[in-house]
Write a protein that holds these residues in place. Structure first.
Motif, PDB file in Angstrom:
ATOM      1  N   PHE A 120      46.605  40.656  36.046  1.00  0.00           N
ATOM      2  CA  PHE A 120      46.615  39.460  36.886  1.00  0.00           C
ATOM      3  C   PHE A 120      47.512  38.395  36.283  1.00  0.00           C
ATOM      4  O   PHE A 120      47.613  38.273  35.066  1.00  0.00           O
ATOM      5  CB  PHE A 120      45.201  38.877  37.016  1.00  0.00           C
ATOM      6  N   GLN A 122      46.855  35.177  37.122  1.00  0.00           N
ATOM      7  CA  GLN A 122      45.892  34.096  36.913  1.00  0.00           C
ATOM      8  C   GLN A 122      44.695  34.624  36.129  1.00  0.00           C
ATOM      9  O   GLN A 122      44.079  35.627  36.506  1.00  0.00           O
ATOM     10  CB  GLN A 122      45.431  33.533  38.251  1.00  0.00           C
ATOM     11  N   SER A 124      41.781  33.404  35.869  1.00  0.00           N
ATOM     12  CA  SER A 124      40.505  33.299  36.584  1.00  0.00           C
ATOM     13  C   SER A 124      40.194  34.582  37.350  1.00  0.00           C
ATOM     14  O   SER A 124      39.035  35.002  37.424  1.00  0.00           O
ATOM     15  CB  SER A 124      40.522  32.094  37.524  1.00  0.00           C
ATOM     16  N   ASN A 125      41.218  35.214  37.907  1.00  0.00           N
ATOM     17  CA  ASN A 125      40.997  36.478  38.619  1.00  0.00           C
ATOM     18  C   ASN A 125      40.543  37.576  37.653  1.00  0.00           C
ATOM     19  O   ASN A 125      39.659  38.374  37.964  1.00  0.00           O
ATOM     20  CB  ASN A 125      42.267  36.912  39.345  1.00  0.00           C
ATOM     21  N   GLU A 128      36.954  36.975  36.703  1.00  0.00           N
ATOM     22  CA  GLU A 128      36.045  37.319  37.793  1.00  0.00           C
ATOM     23  C   GLU A 128      35.800  38.825  37.848  1.00  0.00           C
ATOM     24  O   GLU A 128      34.661  39.276  37.967  1.00  0.00           O
ATOM     25  CB  GLU A 128      36.624  36.830  39.123  1.00  0.00           C
ATOM     26  N   LEU A 129      36.858  39.614  37.718  1.00  0.00           N
ATOM     27  CA  LEU A 129      36.708  41.069  37.711  1.00  0.00           C
ATOM     28  C   LEU A 129      35.904  41.510  36.490  1.00  0.00           C
ATOM     29  O   LEU A 129      35.023  42.375  36.592  1.00  0.00           O
ATOM     30  CB  LEU A 129      38.074  41.762  37.726  1.00  0.00           C
TER      31      LEU A 129
END
Length: 185
Positions: A120, A122, A124-125, A128-129
């Motif tokens: 990613f 970003q 944050s992605n 999240e994963l």
């Protein structure tokens, strides 16, 4: 002149010592100990204990014992053998340890493998994963690259386990992963 200079130095030294003594005398002898001895006790007096005279004793309590019936039969609990066998088969490793023995690299260090699931831009992605996979019970970690953040599952010593895990994660999350050599950097 030597005697006068010597006398002058001694007098100046005595005056300096006297001034130092005057400055420190109140600090050392401040009568704190005298004041401590004059403190009054703030501890209250012991309370009076009232004595109750009991004139009559209560009657004793009788405890009746009821006989317990002897157990004539041993209770038998039947377990579903088929379900237990299926559960144990599901837990049995599907890999052959002799075929999947860890290999050593050129430095005689065991080779470990990781499954790179996603990259990613970003962070944050990626986080999240990672959180979703950790909640599902997987061992997940993140590595920061130059422009990307990669999400990995593992490491595993046996590459075959990661191959099965790769198929499972592809079915559950739709992620096409690739197996890479695990490094600590």
């Amino acid at each position: 002149m030597d005697i006068r200079d010597n006398l002058k130095q001694r007098l100046i030294g005595a005056v300096v010592l006297l001034l130092i003594g005057i400055a420190f005398f109140p600090l050392v002898f401040n009568a704190a100990g005298y004041e401590e001895r004059k403190l009054e006790s703030r501890i209250p007096a012991a309370p009076e204990v009232a004595r109750v005279v009991q004139t009559e004793m209560p009657p004793p309590v009788k405890i009746e014992q009821t006989p317990v019936a002897p157990v004539t039969e041993t209770p038998v609990v039947s377990a579903p053998v088929a379900e237990i066998t299926e559960s144990l088969e599901a837990l049995r490793p599907s890999l052959n340890p002799a075929e999947e023995a860890p290999t050593l690299d050129a430095d005689q260090v065991p080779a470990a493998w990781a499954l790179q699931l996603a990259s990613f831009r970003q962070e944050s992605n990626a986080r999240e994963l990672r959180a979703r996979l950790i909640d599902a019970g997987y061992r997940v970690y993140i590595r920061h690259g130059e422009d990307v953040v990669r999400v990995f599952v593992g490491p595993e010593m046996q590459r075959g386990r990661l191959e099965e895990l790769k198929l499972l994660l592809q079915q559950e999350y739709g992620l096409e992963g690739m197996i890479v050599r695990f490094t600590t950097q």
